[in-house]
Enzyme design. Structure first.
Site, PDB file in Angstrom:
ATOM      1  N   MET A  59       0.827  -1.203   0.000  1.00 45.41           N
ATOM      2  CA  MET A  59       0.000   0.000   0.000  1.00 45.41           C
ATOM      3  C   MET A  59       0.867   1.260   0.000  1.00 45.41           C
ATOM      4  SD  MET A  59      -3.513  -0.708   2.066  1.00 45.41           S
ATOM      5  CE  MET A  59      -2.859  -0.487   3.708  1.00 45.41           C
ATOM      6  N   GLY A  60       2.170   1.075  -0.273  1.00 44.48           N
ATOM      7  CA  GLY A  60       3.048   2.233  -0.336  1.00 44.48           C
ATOM      8  C   GLY A  60       3.549   2.676   1.022  1.00 44.48           C
TER       9      GLY A  60
ATOM     10  N   HIS B 182       9.294  -3.587   3.721  1.00 44.12           N
ATOM     11  CA  HIS B 182       8.879  -3.775   2.329  1.00 44.12           C
ATOM     12  C   HIS B 182      10.084  -4.064   1.431  1.00 44.12           C
ATOM     13  CE1 HIS B 182       5.555  -0.985   3.764  1.00 44.12           C
ATOM     14  NE2 HIS B 182       4.864  -2.005   3.297  1.00 44.12           N
TER      15      HIS B 182
ATOM     16  N   LYS C 297       4.497 -10.169   9.485  1.00 49.53           N
ATOM     17  CA  LYS C 297       3.910  -9.312  10.525  1.00 49.53           C
ATOM     18  C   LYS C 297       2.391  -9.376  10.489  1.00 49.53           C
ATOM     19  CE  LYS C 297       3.538  -4.762  10.298  1.00 49.53           C
ATOM     20  NZ  LYS C 297       2.142  -4.470  10.745  1.00 49.53           N
TER      21      LYS C 297
END
Length: 286
Positions: free
Chosen positions: A30-31, A37, A151
């Site tokens: 989702m950026g 990430h 997570k």
């Protein structure tokens, strides 16, 4: 790295890579990217020849009163991080591109049982939104493998079930949670914490570690253990949403006989909801 915003462009770019005999890896996000990430992107570059990432803040997985509107959008910075990490293609669609006929009549994908309880109890419809958008993205990209962080343990379980049940030929890889030096799981929402809250936040992981250590030492009264640790969270100023010990594969409540466990927590610190988990297999040597 190329950035595309339409499904047509995405499919054309992936088709070109496939025509060159490349294996496709996919990392949906989702950026507002952080080191967690980037670890997923790095893992993908080690496993495949062509790495696709997506950035899409999916309205379908946010409930009323949640943080959809304030979720950080940092596309330019994210593009730089992805490029540096070795990503080959970024898909950054608009809501209109993902849901061209609107969301009200959108076909939904639901994974029962695994979606219930834990985050599913406090965020109704969340996992239906996740399963729906991930199904769409998988159909658009058609990767050989996709990589997710551990997570979001319940989310990973839902996606594994989705791929299995719908016979999608995609390998799902779960990567260990990336943590700050003090143990706090990296999350895009950590940026919402005040300086004082950030100093308190590592108690979440310490709580999980304490429970795991007690279990390793032979403690099997799980309700008493959870109650004591829940009080510790509250004493530190958090408002626990849940703190539970579950079977790691089925996510059903764990029994004293279970050996493959996961300890899961969600708690509010101020207005920020933090989640974390710790996988504990008692049959695996420490």
């Amino acid at each position: 790295m190329n950035t595309v915003k339409t499904v047509r462009e995405l499919r054309a770019a992936v088709a070109r890579a496939r025509s060159e005999g490349k294996r496709i890896g996919f990392v949906p996000t989702m950026g507002n990217l952080h080191s967690g990430h980037i670890a997923l992107i790095t893992k993908a570059t080690q496993r495949v020849d062509f790495v696709v990432a997506s950035i899409f803040v999916n309205p379908l997985q946010f409930g009323a009163g949640e943080d959809l509107d304030k979720y950080p959008r940092t596309l330019a910075a994210d593009q730089e991080k992805l490029l540096e990490a070795g990503c080959d293609l970024l898909f950054a669609p608009t809501v209109e591109e993902m849901y061209p006929d609107g969301m009200a009549g959108q076909t939904r994908v639901s994974v029962p049982q695994l979606s219930e309880g834990l985050c599913g109890a406090s965020r109704p419809g969340h996992f239906e939104g996740v399963a729906t958008v991930v199904s769409k993205l998988f159909n658009m990209v058609q990767p050989d493998l996709a990589i997710f962080g551990q997570k979001d343990f319940q989310q990973l379980a839902v996606i594994r079930a989705l791929v299995h049940d719908l016979n999608m030929p995609i390998q799902i890889i779960g990567e260990p949670t990336v943590r700050a030096a003090d143990g706090l799981a990296l999350s895009s929402r950590n940026g919402f914490l005040s300086e004082e809250e950030r100093a308190v936040a590592p108690v979440v992981y310490r709580t999980l570690s304490s429970i795991a250590e007690s279990i390793k030492q032979g403690e099997r009264d799980f309700p008493a253990l959870i109650q004591a640790q829940r009080q510790q969270l509250e004493a530190a100023g958090l408002r626990p949403d849940y703190l539970e010990i579950r079977h790691a594969l089925t996510l059903r409540p764990a029994t004293a006989e279970d050996r493959d466990l996961v300890i899961l927590v969600a708690a509010f610190l101020g207005t920020t909801r933090l989640i974390d988990n710790l996988h504990l297999n008692l049959d695996t040597p420490a």
